[in-house]
Scaffold this active site. Structure first.
Site, PDB file in Angstrom:
ATOM      1  N   GLU A  87       0.750  -1.146  -0.021  1.00 37.54           N
ATOM      2  CA  GLU A  87       0.057   0.080  -0.100  1.00 37.54           C
ATOM      3  C   GLU A  87       0.766   1.231  -0.092  1.00 37.54           C
ATOM      4  OE1 GLU A  87      -2.110  -1.540   3.533  1.00 37.54           O
ATOM      5  OE2 GLU A  87      -1.046  -0.153   4.768  1.00 37.54           O
ATOM      6  N   CYS A 108       3.779   8.194   0.818  1.00 39.64           N
ATOM      7  CA  CYS A 108       4.235   7.349   1.771  1.00 39.64           C
ATOM      8  C   CYS A 108       4.448   6.145   0.960  1.00 39.64           C
ATOM      9  CB  CYS A 108       3.331   7.302   2.762  1.00 39.64           C
ATOM     10  SG  CYS A 108       3.998   6.310   4.232  1.00 39.64           S
ATOM     11  N   CYS A 115       7.272  -7.484   6.817  1.00 40.23           N
ATOM     12  CA  CYS A 115       8.427  -6.606   7.348  1.00 40.23           C
ATOM     13  C   CYS A 115       8.712  -7.734   8.547  1.00 40.23           C
ATOM     14  CB  CYS A 115       8.009  -5.318   8.036  1.00 40.23           C
ATOM     15  SG  CYS A 115       9.371  -4.469   8.742  1.00 40.23           S
ATOM     16  N   CYS A 119       8.212  -3.996  14.780  1.00 38.70           N
ATOM     17  CA  CYS A 119       7.985  -2.908  15.652  1.00 38.70           C
ATOM     18  C   CYS A 119       6.437  -3.077  16.169  1.00 38.70           C
ATOM     19  CB  CYS A 119       8.075  -1.681  15.059  1.00 38.70           C
ATOM     20  SG  CYS A 119       9.427  -1.393  14.114  1.00 38.70           S
ATOM     21  N   CYS A 122       3.014  -1.794  15.115  1.00 39.59           N
ATOM     22  CA  CYS A 122       2.960  -1.681  13.799  1.00 39.59           C
ATOM     23  C   CYS A 122       2.384  -2.890  13.098  1.00 39.59           C
ATOM     24  CB  CYS A 122       4.307  -1.377  13.029  1.00 39.59           C
ATOM     25  SG  CYS A 122       4.165  -1.663  10.929  1.00 39.59           S
ATOM     26  N   GLY A 162       7.489  -2.040   5.339  1.00 43.41           N
ATOM     27  CA  GLY A 162       8.597  -2.643   5.144  1.00 43.41           C
ATOM     28  C   GLY A 162       9.643  -1.640   5.675  1.00 43.41           C
ATOM     29  N   SER A 194      12.786   6.696   5.911  1.00 46.09           N
ATOM     30  CA  SER A 194      12.579   6.579   7.381  1.00 46.09           C
ATOM     31  C   SER A 194      12.973   5.233   7.725  1.00 46.09           C
ATOM     32  CB  SER A 194      11.004   6.834   7.648  1.00 46.09           C
ATOM     33  OG  SER A 194      10.746   6.375   9.157  1.00 46.09           O
ATOM     34  N   CYS A 336       0.621   2.480   9.109  1.00 44.32           N
ATOM     35  CA  CYS A 336       1.289   1.581   8.004  1.00 44.32           C
ATOM     36  C   CYS A 336       0.815   0.209   8.159  1.00 44.32           C
ATOM     37  CB  CYS A 336       2.785   1.676   7.741  1.00 44.32           C
ATOM     38  SG  CYS A 336       3.733   0.897   9.214  1.00 44.32           S
TER      39      CYS A 336
HETATM   40  S1  SF4 Z   1       7.118  -1.484   8.589  1.00 40.56           S
HETATM   41 FE1  SF4 Z   1       8.423  -0.076   9.784  1.00 40.56          FE
HETATM   42  S2  SF4 Z   1       7.463   0.455  11.520  1.00 40.56           S
HETATM   43 FE2  SF4 Z   1       6.497  -1.555  10.635  1.00 40.56          FE
HETATM   44  S3  SF4 Z   1       7.547  -3.365  11.553  1.00 40.56           S
HETATM   45 FE3  SF4 Z   1       8.581  -2.862   9.869  1.00 40.56          FE
HETATM   46  S4  SF4 Z   1      10.423  -1.413  10.547  1.00 40.56           S
HETATM   47 FE4  SF4 Z   1       8.642  -1.524  12.163  1.00 40.56          FE
END
Ligand code: SF4
Length: 348
Positions: A87, A108, A115, A119, A122, A162, A194, A336
């Site tokens: 997305e 974005c 991922c 985190c 997330c 990601g 980021s 996200c």
């Molecule tokens: S997408 Fe970004 S915020 Fe989400 S788990 Fe992965 S590194 Fe962490």
């Protein structure tokens, strides 16, 4: 399935016996005129169009869903050729102090399917890592978003699904296409990467000539607190991470951003605020405070307005530039990974 034309730099395209200036023409169709098919490339000879059609695919993504909210943040869910979903989120600039709407549109972008970094706030991390996006799949998010929303994007943030720096080689290739005059021609100062804090790759990025802006998802100002939120802190503890960021700052001389999600009772104490001041000062960084958005399946909460304001006041008193970002697109799951997660659950 053919190779994706957008995955390759123009010099790598197989155009048969055609002269070199054709590469420029094809690039113009792809990146300047945003052609959706080879048939649109009308100044190319028919034989070359047939060759391109037979050798490459043009479309990297298919729009699966477009959600817009009343504040006009729009969220785009894409289906990749592999059947995976990613997305992108399109965010218009807020009205300025005088109520004028600026013409800045930020996209974005995602860089991976899922991922691996997990985190704790997330949604993207909940389903684990599936694969890296190719350079073309990254760039196509910009081109296709412009096509579907009739918007010219002039600001990019690699902050979607990601960890961009975990897909370092493809990220760099995508950045080259985005920045090149024959590509999308977007200046590096309009691009922010980021990261959750991959110290070695931050150092590598510092060596690149591009003046890319860096944002660090800090979310905890000491190792014990950050570890509760960011498992990556085990691998790259704060001392090492902040050294890498200081090196980036030293080389680029650009103000970096520290992202700090405020979570009730987890990282919103005055002690954390005081430590955050110390880190921001050292890195000449500004701070984005983001009150936590509820994520399905996670039980953290947003702090009260009193606690948010008290935290911000510590930074302001120390003359650190800090903004409290009232999350745009909250009502359309713009945090996200949430839209993709819903799609996956619906398909299960
Ligand atoms: S997408 Fe970004 S915020 Fe989400 S788990 Fe992965 S590194 Fe962490």
């Amino acid at each position: 399935m053919h190779p994706l034309l957008l995955d390759l730099p123009p010099e790598a395209w197989d155009l048969g016996p055609e002269p070199d200036y054709r590469r420029k023409q094809v690039a113009e169709w792809l990146y300047h005129k945003r052609a959706a098919s080879v048939a649109e490339m009308t100044n190319l000879p028919a034989a070359l169009r047939r060759k391109l059609d037979a050798t490459y695919d043009l479309a990297a993504l298919k729009l699966a869903k477009l959600q817009g909210s009343h504040d006009t943040t729009r969220k785009l869910l894409w289906e990749l050729r592999s059947g995976d979903y990613i997305e992108s989120v399109l965010i218009p600039a807020s009205p300025d102090l005088f109520g004028e709407r600026s013409d800045r549109f930020t996209l974005c972008l995602s860089t991976q399917v899922g991922c691996a970094y997990g985190c704790k706030f997330c949604a993207s991390g909940l389903e684990g890592f599936k694969r890296n996006l190719t350079p073309g799949e990254i760039v196509a998010q910009i081109v296709e978003t412009e096509r579907h929303t009739k918007t010219r994007i002039n600001n990019l943030v690699f902050m979607g699904m990601g960890e961009p720096l975990a897909n370092y080689a493809n990220l760099l290739q995508a950045l080259a296409i985005i920045n090149a005059p024959w590509g999308l021609g977007l200046g590096a100062r309009h691009i922010t990467v980021s990261t959750s804090g991959l110290a070695p790759q931050i150092r590598l990025l510092a060596e690149q000539p591009l003046q890319i802006r860096l944002a660090l998802s800090l979310h905890g100002a000491s190792d014990d607190v950050r570890l509760k939120i960011m498992p990556v802190n085990r691998k790259y503890p704060l001392a090492e991470l902040l050294d890498a960021c200081a090196e980036y700052q030293e080389k680029k001389r650009k103000m970096m951003t520290l992202e700090y999600i405020l979570i009730d009772g987890v990282n919103d104490s005055l002690d954390q605020a005081t430590l955050l001041v110390k880190h921001a000062r050292r890195l000449h960084a500004k701070v984005n405070l983001i009150p936590y958005n509820t994520v399905d399946g996670l039980d953290w909460r947003r702090p009260s307005d009193f606690v948010i304001d008290r935290f911000a006041a510590v930074l302001h008193a120390a003359k650190i530039t800090a903004t409290v970002r009232r999350e745009k697109g909250h009502d359309i799951d713009a945090a996200c990974g949430q839209l993709r997660l819903k799609q996956l659950k619906a398909a299960a």
